[in-house]
Design a protein around this motif. Structure first.
Motif, PDB file in Angstrom:
ATOM      1  N   SER A  22       0.826  -1.210   0.000  1.00  0.00           N
ATOM      2  CA  SER A  22       0.000   0.000   0.000  1.00  0.00           C
ATOM      3  C   SER A  22       0.860   1.259   0.000  1.00  0.00           C
ATOM      4  O   SER A  22       0.557   2.236  -0.688  1.00  0.00           O
ATOM      5  N   GLU A  30       0.856   4.129  -2.832  1.00  0.00           N
ATOM      6  CA  GLU A  30       0.487   5.487  -2.439  1.00  0.00           C
ATOM      7  C   GLU A  30       1.293   6.541  -3.204  1.00  0.00           C
ATOM      8  O   GLU A  30       0.850   7.679  -3.362  1.00  0.00           O
ATOM      9  N   ARG A  77      -3.351   5.576  -7.775  1.00  0.00           N
ATOM     10  CA  ARG A  77      -3.516   4.765  -6.577  1.00  0.00           C
ATOM     11  C   ARG A  77      -4.926   4.807  -5.976  1.00  0.00           C
ATOM     12  O   ARG A  77      -5.258   3.984  -5.127  1.00  0.00           O
ATOM     13  N   LEU A  88      -6.467   2.098  -3.145  1.00  0.00           N
ATOM     14  CA  LEU A  88      -6.464   2.453  -1.736  1.00  0.00           C
ATOM     15  C   LEU A  88      -7.871   2.497  -1.158  1.00  0.00           C
ATOM     16  O   LEU A  88      -8.096   2.113  -0.009  1.00  0.00           O
TER      17      LEU A  88
END
Length: 537
Positions: free
Chosen positions: A99, A103, A108, A112
């Motif tokens: 993650s 990011e 993204r 996310l």
């Protein structure tokens, strides 16, 4: 290389509080399902981007290999403690690293947002799960004297089981042992991590050598100068001109080794003499778990197997297949008592209700979780299902005891390295009973084995010394009290750590109220023989 280095040092916890997983193999399947969903999300994201795609895809492929291995037998895969640790470790730290990497990408947002929803709805391990699984691996390594290199390779007692651990896995495990001040176990895992890193294609890159230098500092802080020197020499061998400061480090380490002076955490942090884990009793327990000690036949007649009906009419046609395991105290195992159908029913009924097992405190009767008992269990009234009622009836038929004074049935499942250190089932003399508890002490114990266990997981009696191997469908039975009502201290027992497999049991404890017609008192007290084991060192 940057991503791999980040994986090695990242220990952040995903902020989703859930039930405990490591102490029961029953809960680990939820984590595998969680990772299936996360894997699909990450694959979708990788398909939409080009930057970092190769690095992310390599991580995906590695995890897919694990899931292909698990597909053949999910239970078999999760029964392997190395697989279970790596699953918890990936979900505890690796996925957060993915993650973090995403990011930094412009595309993204979708990934996310999806991950945020999954963290609310799916099962994730807690920090306690991660620490518990790390301790379980070290417990297995110590109890069964496993070679760290073989354990990290997925080899258990000489047999290869699934994928081995990566250098990152070994480092994170060693790092956590360091933070928990378990320095003796820190050293072999850090050493194994660096040995694996040196075999990687990027093991000679600058970032890898920087990391080796930092691990050398760990070893020096611990006072493990030999392994620190090995790492320094390895780096200097690869780049003798680029790191001149290491020549001074090497001279210092060589001088410390030559002088024989031992400083550092390994030598300055000494276990207390009262630490139970260095006692003679604990060593006996570990030796019994490894099968190194067996009962002496000098004071016993030959043990026998026999049919026993105990004058129960129903059992005249279908007597118990009884095996004597020990004579004084008497410990017997009745075979083929629980049917495969009843076992399936018991597991199905217990599964949704099991929670971390607890123990009674020494000061009173309050039950709490404890690190020396790692399993999950649930209690049931015997009237809940006929399969449970039959468990009560079998113990009553076999022993003649009045089962109206039995505690509730307890069904338990042991997870990664699941164990229960030596203990008595009977309550000590100073035990404080609940106000409405008038049934007295636990006169007898029955343990039903609801599964076979591939490796480890036996019931150990350190003082006899006796090791009972779990046999699916069998019942282990013994008395906890002398006829006088005093504790029989020889019956101290333990659940050896589960090395490989899935251990399910059902515990039946019977209280002493109105059992005198079955075990009447003798004229004289008969407890002297067990008194030497009350305060055994």
């Amino acid at each position: 290389m940057k991503m791999l280095a980040t994986l090695a040092v990242l220990v952040a916890v995903l902020h989703c509080v859930t039930a405990e997983f490591y102490s029961s193999t029953s809960g680990l399947s939820q984590l595998l399902r969680t990772e299936v969903v996360l894997l699909a999300e990450l694959q979708n994201y990788v398909n939409e981007i080009s930057q970092h795609a190769e690095a992310l895809q390599s991580e995906i492929d590695a995890i897919k290999v694990e899931h292909l291995s698990a597909a053949d037998s999910i239970e078999g895969y999760l029964n392997n403690p190395v697989n279970a640790f790596r699953l918890i470790k990936r979900l505890h730290s690796d996925w957060q690293t993915f993650s973090d990497s995403v990011e930094r990408e412009a595309s993204r947002t979708n990934y996310l947002e999806a991950m945020a929803k999954h963290q609310q709805n799916l099962s994730f391990p807690t920090h306690e799960d991660f620490v518990g699984s790390a301790l379980a691996l070290t417990r297995l390594q110590q109890t069964y004297q496993l070679d760290v290199a073989e354990l990290a390779s997925g080899i258990l007692n000489g047999i290869k089981h699934g994928t081995g651990m990566s250098w990152q896995d070994c480092f994170v495990l060693g790092q956590h042992l360091y933070t928990m001040r378990d320095y003796n176990n820190t050293v072999p895992w850090l050493k194994q991590s660096m040995q694996l890193l040196a075999t990687q294609s990027y093991g000679t890159e600058s970032g890898s050598l920087d990391f080796m230098e930092s691990v050398a500092e760990y070893h020096q802080t611990l006072g493990d100068y030999e392994n620190a020197l090995d790492l320094v020499n390895y780096v200097l061998y690869l780049v003798p001109e680029e790191r001149p400061h290491l020549y001074e480090k090497r001279e210092l380490l060589e001088e410390l080794i030559r002088d024989g002076v031992r400083h550092g955490l390994l030598h300055e942090t000494v276990r207390s003499p009262t630490d139970y884990h260095i006692s003679q009793e604990f060593r006996l327990y570990e030796q019994v778990c490894r099968g190194e000690l067996k009962p002496s036949a000098r004071s016993q007649r030959p043990l026998r197997c026999r049919y026993q009906s105990n004058k129960v009419p129903f059992r005249l046609l279908q007597p118990y297949k009884l095996e004597e395991l020990h004579l004084d105290p008497l410990i017997v195992q009745a075979h083929e008592v629980v049917s495969a159908r009843d076992i399936r029913i018991l597991k199905r009924l217990a599964g949704p209700h099991i929670q971390r097992s607890t123990v009674y405190s020494l000061e009173g009767s309050e039950a709490t979780a404890a690190p020396y008992r790692t399993s999950q269990g649930a209690s049931f009234d015997y009237t809940k299902h006929r399969a449970m009622w039959r468990l009560s009836r079998n113990v009553g038929d076999l022993s003649g005891l009045d089962m109206r004074y039995a505690e509730m049935l307890q069904i338990a499942n042991y997870g990664i390295g699941g164990h229960f250190e030596p203990h008595w089932d009977s309550f000590p003399e100073h035990h404080t009973y609940l106000e409405n508890d008038h049934d007295g002490n636990r006169i007898a114990t029955g343990i039903y084995y609801l599964s076979d266990v591939q490796e480890g997981g036996g019931t150990a009696f350190p003082f006899l010394p006796l090791l009972v191997t779990p046999q699916r469908g069998s019942l282990l039975f013994w008395y906890n009290l002398h006829r006088s009502g005093d504790q029989d201290y020889r019956t101290k027992h333990a659940a050896c750590p589960v090395l490989l497999g899935n251990k399910w049991i059902a515990n039946v404890w019977i209280r002493e109220r109105r059992q005198d017609h079955v075990r009447p008192c003798d004229i004289y007290r008969d407890n002297e023989i067990s008194l030497p084991y009350r305060d055994f060192n």
